[in-house]
Write an enzyme that holds these catalytic residues in place. Structure first.
Site, mmCIF file in Angstrom:
data_model
loop_
_atom_site.group_PDB
_atom_site.id
_atom_site.type_symbol
_atom_site.label_atom_id
_atom_site.label_comp_id
_atom_site.label_asym_id
_atom_site.label_seq_id
_atom_site.Cartn_x
_atom_site.Cartn_y
_atom_site.Cartn_z
ATOM 1 N N GLY A 44 0.980 -1.402 0.157
ATOM 2 C CA GLY A 44 -0.266 0.024 -0.124
ATOM 3 C C GLY A 44 0.972 1.401 -0.050
ATOM 4 N N GLN A 49 2.735 10.204 1.182
ATOM 5 C CA GLN A 49 3.969 9.273 1.262
ATOM 6 C C GLN A 49 4.968 9.793 -0.027
ATOM 7 O OE1 GLN A 49 2.353 5.321 2.087
ATOM 8 N NE2 GLN A 49 4.366 5.537 3.132
ATOM 9 N N CYS A 88 6.069 0.174 7.298
ATOM 10 C CA CYS A 88 5.513 1.285 6.487
ATOM 11 C C CYS A 88 6.782 1.684 5.768
ATOM 12 C CB CYS A 88 5.165 2.606 7.415
ATOM 13 S SG CYS A 88 4.724 3.935 6.647
ATOM 14 N N LEU A 89 6.437 2.251 4.372
ATOM 15 C CA LEU A 89 7.841 2.430 3.228
ATOM 16 C C LEU A 89 8.116 3.870 3.844
ATOM 17 C CD1 LEU A 89 6.089 1.555 -0.129
ATOM 18 C CD2 LEU A 89 7.721 0.225 1.188
ATOM 19 N N HIS A 130 -4.449 1.246 7.436
ATOM 20 C CA HIS A 130 -2.930 1.758 7.593
ATOM 21 C C HIS A 130 -2.944 2.862 6.593
ATOM 22 C CE1 HIS A 130 1.463 1.377 7.819
ATOM 23 N NE2 HIS A 130 1.516 2.429 6.925
ATOM 24 N N GLU A 131 -3.259 2.743 5.274
ATOM 25 C CA GLU A 131 -3.259 3.890 4.289
ATOM 26 C C GLU A 131 -4.366 4.970 4.779
ATOM 27 O OE1 GLU A 131 -0.587 3.583 2.852
ATOM 28 O OE2 GLU A 131 -0.150 1.714 2.844
ATOM 29 N N HIS A 134 -2.901 7.315 7.011
ATOM 30 C CA HIS A 134 -1.821 8.249 6.392
ATOM 31 C C HIS A 134 -2.369 9.775 5.914
ATOM 32 C CE1 HIS A 134 2.115 6.598 6.388
ATOM 33 N NE2 HIS A 134 1.680 5.362 5.646
HETATM 34 NI NI NI Z 1 2.589 3.451 5.636
#
Ligand code: NI
Length: 168
Positions: A44, A49, A88-89, A130-131, A134
């Site tokens: 995701g 991000q 998380c990226l 999670h997304e 963000h």
């Molecule tokens: Ni994340």
């Protein structure tokens, strides 16, 4: 490939704005986000991000239900919860268990602006939550106790410093 913004960048703490233009610019952004996510081996990726403060994210779990969620809203979450490891990226190299509702019912718009609803469970439900966090400036470490959050940040910073040293 887009640059992935990491912990400490202000855009990751902001509440994102609604998407109002469903134009070619949006399509270019969504395509680039899918590509960036896939290159980074993520399931995701949310717009903040990649430095864009707009309410949209993309998800691709093993090529199943590969989809962009634009202006998403979580309509309902299950009372039953599930605790699994998350990463998380934007905070590469650290993972921690996070407790979240096991199932979600989400509504969003597609790339054409057409509304859809979707019921998800398992990893898919987790990724959506999670997304979606963000888009409200919330990271998975913000869902931990203050103590666990602090140790995650320290672990991340330590890892980050040693990586910078290696690169010179
Ligand atoms: Ni994340």
């Amino acid at each position: 490939m887009l640059d992935i913004y990491t912990l400490g960048e202000e855009v990751l703490t902001e509440k994102c704005q609604l998407v109002t233009k469903f134009d070619s610019g949006l399509r270019v952004l969504v395509d680039a986000m899918f590509e960036t996510m896939s290159e980074a081996d993520g399931v995701g990726l949310a717009a903040p991000q990649v430095g864009v403060s707009l309410r949209l994210f993309v998800i691709n779990i093993n090529g199943v239900e590969k989809r962009a969620y634009i202006n998403p809203q979580i309509l309902e979450t299950s009372i039953e919860t599930d605790c699994s490891e998350e990463g998380c990226l934007s905070i590469p190299g650290v993972w921690h268990d996070v407790e979240r509702p096991a199932r979600v019912h989400v509504q969003a718009q597609d790339i054409e602006g057409k509304a859809f609803t979707f019921k998800a469970e398992g990893l898919h439900a987790r990724a959506i939550q999670h997304e979606n966090d963000h888009l409200n400036g919330v990271l998975f470490i913000d869902r931990l106790t203050a103590e666990d959050r602090e140790s995650m940040v320290k672990a991340y910073e330590k890892k980050n410093r040693s990586q910078k040293r290696r690169k010179g």
